[in-house]
Design a protein around this motif. Structure first.
Motif, mmCIF file in Angstrom:
data_model
loop_
_atom_site.group_PDB
_atom_site.id
_atom_site.type_symbol
_atom_site.label_atom_id
_atom_site.label_comp_id
_atom_site.label_asym_id
_atom_site.label_seq_id
_atom_site.Cartn_x
_atom_site.Cartn_y
_atom_site.Cartn_z
ATOM 1 N N ILE A 249 -8.347 -2.340 -4.048
ATOM 2 C CA ILE A 249 -7.516 -1.015 -3.574
ATOM 3 C C ILE A 249 -7.878 -1.103 -1.997
ATOM 4 C CG2 ILE A 249 -7.360 1.414 -3.858
ATOM 5 C CD1 ILE A 249 -8.239 1.415 -6.643
ATOM 6 N N ALA A 250 -7.103 -1.416 -1.269
ATOM 7 C CA ALA A 250 -7.314 -1.337 0.215
ATOM 8 C C ALA A 250 -6.965 0.153 0.828
ATOM 9 C CB ALA A 250 -6.234 -2.409 1.094
ATOM 10 N N ARG A 251 -7.823 0.497 1.483
ATOM 11 C CA ARG A 251 -7.576 1.987 2.141
ATOM 12 C C ARG A 251 -7.476 1.933 3.633
ATOM 13 N NH1 ARG A 251 -9.785 5.901 -1.831
ATOM 14 N NH2 ARG A 251 -10.667 4.404 -3.594
ATOM 15 N N ILE A 252 -6.375 2.867 4.233
ATOM 16 C CA ILE A 252 -5.956 2.870 5.825
ATOM 17 C C ILE A 252 -5.889 4.295 5.824
ATOM 18 C CG2 ILE A 252 -5.317 0.398 6.011
ATOM 19 C CD1 ILE A 252 -2.585 1.402 6.249
ATOM 20 N N THR A 253 -6.316 4.564 7.023
ATOM 21 C CA THR A 253 -5.893 5.975 7.622
ATOM 22 C C THR A 253 -5.252 6.042 8.990
ATOM 23 O OG1 THR A 253 -7.859 6.943 6.411
ATOM 24 C CG2 THR A 253 -7.171 7.990 8.215
ATOM 25 N N ILE A 254 -4.235 6.733 9.138
ATOM 26 C CA ILE A 254 -3.495 6.877 10.395
ATOM 27 C C ILE A 254 -3.191 8.245 10.879
ATOM 28 C CG2 ILE A 254 -1.260 6.394 11.124
ATOM 29 C CD1 ILE A 254 -1.007 3.966 9.452
ATOM 30 N N GLU A 255 -3.600 8.226 12.096
ATOM 31 C CA GLU A 255 -3.433 9.699 12.718
ATOM 32 C C GLU A 255 -2.059 9.724 13.728
ATOM 33 O OE1 GLU A 255 -7.995 11.348 13.483
ATOM 34 O OE2 GLU A 255 -7.120 10.211 14.997
ATOM 35 N N THR B 295 -2.409 -0.593 -1.923
ATOM 36 C CA THR B 295 -2.771 0.219 -0.537
ATOM 37 C C THR B 295 -2.647 1.688 -0.584
ATOM 38 O OG1 THR B 295 -1.863 -1.962 0.680
ATOM 39 C CG2 THR B 295 -2.926 -0.032 1.853
ATOM 40 N N LEU B 296 -3.666 2.360 -0.394
ATOM 41 C CA LEU B 296 -3.805 3.705 -0.197
ATOM 42 C C LEU B 296 -3.597 4.307 1.370
ATOM 43 C CD1 LEU B 296 -4.015 6.624 -1.300
ATOM 44 C CD2 LEU B 296 -6.483 6.243 -1.137
ATOM 45 N N ILE B 297 -2.724 4.888 1.675
ATOM 46 C CA ILE B 297 -2.334 5.041 3.135
ATOM 47 C C ILE B 297 -2.523 6.527 3.224
ATOM 48 C CG2 ILE B 297 -0.709 4.899 4.882
ATOM 49 C CD1 ILE B 297 0.557 2.453 3.222
ATOM 50 N N GLU B 298 -3.512 7.232 4.314
ATOM 51 C CA GLU B 298 -3.592 8.420 4.410
ATOM 52 C C GLU B 298 -3.019 8.610 5.889
ATOM 53 O OE1 GLU B 298 -6.363 11.034 2.409
ATOM 54 O OE2 GLU B 298 -7.529 9.396 2.203
ATOM 55 N N ILE C 214 -0.192 7.940 0.347
ATOM 56 C CA ILE C 214 1.148 7.168 0.027
ATOM 57 C C ILE C 214 0.375 5.981 -0.566
ATOM 58 C CG2 ILE C 214 2.935 5.628 0.744
ATOM 59 C CD1 ILE C 214 3.301 7.767 2.998
ATOM 60 N N ILE C 215 0.575 5.529 -1.767
ATOM 61 C CA ILE C 215 0.303 4.157 -2.296
ATOM 62 C C ILE C 215 1.452 3.151 -2.114
ATOM 63 C CG2 ILE C 215 -0.185 3.091 -4.515
ATOM 64 C CD1 ILE C 215 -1.857 5.110 -5.417
ATOM 65 N N PRO D 104 -1.389 10.103 -5.463
ATOM 66 C CA PRO D 104 -0.706 10.139 -4.192
ATOM 67 C C PRO D 104 0.463 11.170 -4.263
ATOM 68 C CG PRO D 104 -0.135 8.100 -5.602
ATOM 69 C CD PRO D 104 -1.285 8.989 -6.300
ATOM 70 N N ASP D 105 0.914 11.421 -3.113
ATOM 71 C CA ASP D 105 2.126 12.266 -2.894
ATOM 72 C C ASP D 105 3.443 11.166 -3.142
ATOM 73 O OD1 ASP D 105 1.090 14.836 -1.889
ATOM 74 O OD2 ASP D 105 0.225 13.274 -0.449
ATOM 75 N N LEU D 106 3.300 10.100 -2.892
ATOM 76 C CA LEU D 106 4.302 9.090 -2.833
ATOM 77 C C LEU D 106 3.872 7.941 -3.247
ATOM 78 C CD1 LEU D 106 6.013 9.482 0.748
ATOM 79 C CD2 LEU D 106 6.585 10.909 -1.495
ATOM 80 N N VAL D 107 4.654 7.058 -3.939
ATOM 81 C CA VAL D 107 4.449 5.562 -4.215
ATOM 82 C C VAL D 107 5.845 4.935 -3.531
ATOM 83 C CG1 VAL D 107 4.229 3.681 -5.952
ATOM 84 C CG2 VAL D 107 3.157 5.686 -6.386
#
Length: 272
Positions: A30-36, A264-267, A48-49, A75-78
């Motif tokens: 489970i890769a995790r990234i955060t974007i501002e 991937t979990l993208i926040e 988002i996954i 997640p909110d979206l897949v």
């Protein structure tokens, strides 16, 4: 002494081969990234996954692990970025897998990849069946996701690898003030996306190379030379951010080495 060295090399080779065929292809990361972004208010966020390149043949332990992870991560979206199947005989298994996802997540977006076309599935029936399960299949089109204090453009192009992408058409009618996420099967869309100032591009296709040799890199990537630097992971390109997912499945040969399958979990969080 020489026999011992040869024996040790043989043991290592056998061990790596067994690991590459039997262990790593089933060992999901489970890769995790955060974007501002300033397009979203401070304290706001969306989860988002991303799933890519399922090449689904069965609902085994790996797929059950993914379903459980989606439920726990909430997640909110897949989003699924292409190559869901590679053989039409596996379509019913895919529908069962997606039915389980749609019971947990309200919004599921899908774009098609080269193997979806090569699978010999009837494309019209295929897309209709995916949408009957509650998924939104974006074929050079877009959708708008409204949150409490912000909005997200979800844009999807048809497969770039087989020359079906039409980004101009896909972007028609989007709200320019909203954060824009582009779904594409292959990172080959990156140059056009950067020209259009797309905020985030989510792709797959590469499988990360499936087999990665230490100090050398991926053994093979199904990309033109200019795009091979986008083998997997996060890239900043101009004003855009690109993420290349290593995928869940395998293509041609069921092997992975030093290149685990991933979701991937993208926040995306606000800093406005």
């Amino acid at each position: 002494m020489l026999k011992r060295i040869v024996g040790l090399i043989l043991i290592i080779a056998i061990g790596l081969t067994l690991y590459a065929f039997l262990v790593e292809p089933r060992w999901v990361e489970i890769a995790r990234i955060t974007i501002e972004t300033e397009k979203i208010p401070k304290e706001a966020r969306i989860k988002i996954i991303q799933i890519s390149d399922l090449h689904l043949h069965e609902i085994g332990d790996k797929e059950k692990y993914v379903l459980k992870a989606i439920e726990e991560l909430n997640p909110d979206l897949v989003v699924i970025t292409g190559d869901l199947i590679d053989d039409s005989k596996n379509a019913d298994k895919l529908y069962s897998f997606l039915r389980n996802i749609s019971q947990v997540v309200k919004k599921v977006y899908i774009v098609l990849g080269n193997w979806d076309y090569w699978s010999t599935v009837d494309l019209n029936d295929y897309v209709q069946n995916l949408e009957n399960l509650g998924a939104i299949v974006l074929i050079n089109s877009n959708d708008l996701v409204m949150k409490d204090k912000f909005c997200i453009n979800i844009v999807g192009v048809d497969d770039p690898y087989t020359g079906r992408a039409d980004l101009e058409k896909a972007l028609m009618g989007i709200k320019p003030t909203c954060y824009t996420i582009l779904l594409a099967h292959s990172p080959q869309i990156i140059d056009e996306a950067v020209e259009k100032n797309v905020d985030l591009i989510l792709t797959g296709h590469t499988h990360g190379g499936q087999v990665v040799i230490p100090f050398y890199g991926p053994l093979f990537l199904p990309l033109e030379k200019k795009y091979r630097k986008y083998s997997s992971g996060l890239f900043k390109v101009g004003n855009s951010t690109l993420y290349v997912n290593r995928g869940l499945g395998t293509s041609i040969i069921p092997v992975r080495l030093f290149c685990r399958p991933e979701i991937t979990l993208i926040e995306i969080i606000g800093k406005r």
